[in-house]
Design a protein around this motif. Structure first.
Motif, mmCIF file in Angstrom:
data_model
loop_
_atom_site.group_PDB
_atom_site.id
_atom_site.type_symbol
_atom_site.label_atom_id
_atom_site.label_comp_id
_atom_site.label_asym_id
_atom_site.label_seq_id
_atom_site.Cartn_x
_atom_site.Cartn_y
_atom_site.Cartn_z
ATOM 1 N N GLY A 198 2.202 -0.641 -1.358
ATOM 2 C CA GLY A 198 0.814 -0.503 -2.196
ATOM 3 C C GLY A 198 -0.183 0.250 -1.413
ATOM 4 O O GLY A 198 -1.097 0.787 -1.991
ATOM 5 N N ALA A 199 -0.542 -0.109 -0.290
ATOM 6 C CA ALA A 199 -1.620 0.463 0.639
ATOM 7 C C ALA A 199 -1.294 1.990 0.699
ATOM 8 O O ALA A 199 -2.540 2.658 0.607
ATOM 9 N N ASP A 200 -0.285 2.512 0.789
ATOM 10 C CA ASP A 200 -0.198 4.053 0.923
ATOM 11 C C ASP A 200 -0.282 4.432 -0.518
ATOM 12 O O ASP A 200 -1.093 5.426 -0.510
ATOM 13 N N GLU A 229 -2.522 3.390 -2.744
ATOM 14 C CA GLU A 229 -3.897 3.267 -2.896
ATOM 15 C C GLU A 229 -4.635 4.496 -2.026
ATOM 16 O O GLU A 229 -5.472 4.872 -2.455
ATOM 17 N N SER A 255 -4.185 7.284 -4.090
ATOM 18 C CA SER A 255 -4.805 7.474 -5.274
ATOM 19 C C SER A 255 -6.427 7.738 -4.992
ATOM 20 O O SER A 255 -6.949 8.555 -5.668
ATOM 21 N N ILE A 256 -6.925 7.311 -3.896
ATOM 22 C CA ILE A 256 -8.228 7.773 -3.402
ATOM 23 C C ILE A 256 -8.307 9.067 -3.116
ATOM 24 O O ILE A 256 -9.133 9.984 -3.374
#
Length: 185
Positions: free
Chosen positions: A152-154, A156, A159-160
């Motif tokens: 999920g962090a990747d 996110e 997405s940014i």
């Protein structure tokens, strides 16, 4: 579209010469359709295409009360007028989106080397502000290309990047275009 219309239409094209069985199947499918008030075989057109005399309501071509090529009648009955208009509007939106991408690509090609470098530096600065390392984007980009599961962090971070750096421009996976010193391998 009813199953009978879909079956009768099959892979037929407007200029196909139909067998008597295909014509009868098409007429039967039209006659069974709830929006068709009347249908009967008419003389073939000068090119030998089967025609029907049809009276129908709310077709893709609007209300019909005329002689028309059988394949055109089958196609007209596939959608209501509202559905056909929605399809045409969706097609117009796709065409406009493709034209916008082509314009953006032309604008990018028109940039000088210095302007491209400045765009990459700006992208790198935006990533630094968000706390994202370019290597993370390379990992995510390669993972997306392979179809790998990503944490999920990747996602996110990706997405940014898409929201803050790419900002709706084409080819987001071309990292070198938007982030200076960032290359996928």
């Amino acid at each position: 579209m009813t199953n009978a219309i879909a079956t009768a239409l099959g892979n037929l094209r407007r200029n196909d010469l139909l067998t008597d069985a295909q014509v009868e199947a098409g007429i039967a499918a039209l006659a069974a359709h709830p929006r068709v008030d009347a249908v009967e075989r008419a003389d073939s057109d000068p090119w030998g295409r089967a025609q029907v005399r049809i009276v129908a309501r709310d077709t893709a071509r609007g209300d019909l009360d005329r002689v028309i090529v059988l394949v055109d009648a089958l196609n007209a009955m596939r959608l209501t007028r509202a559905e056909a208009l929605a399809d045409w509007e969706a097609m117009d939106r796709r065409d406009a989106a493709q034209a916008a991408v082509a314009r953006q690509e032309a604008e990018y090609r028109a940039l000088t080397e210095d302007e491209r470098e400045a765009m990459g530096q700006d992208g790198a600065a935006r990533l630094r502000e968000a706390g994202i390392h370019p290597r993370t984007l390379v990992k995510v980009c390669n993972g997306l290309a392979r179809g790998s599961h990503l944490p999920g962090a990747d996602l996110e971070a990706w997405s940014i990047y898409v929201r803050e750096v790419v900002r709706g421009r084409p080819r987001p996976m071309d990292l070198g275009r938007y982030v200076a010193g960032c290359v996928t391998h």
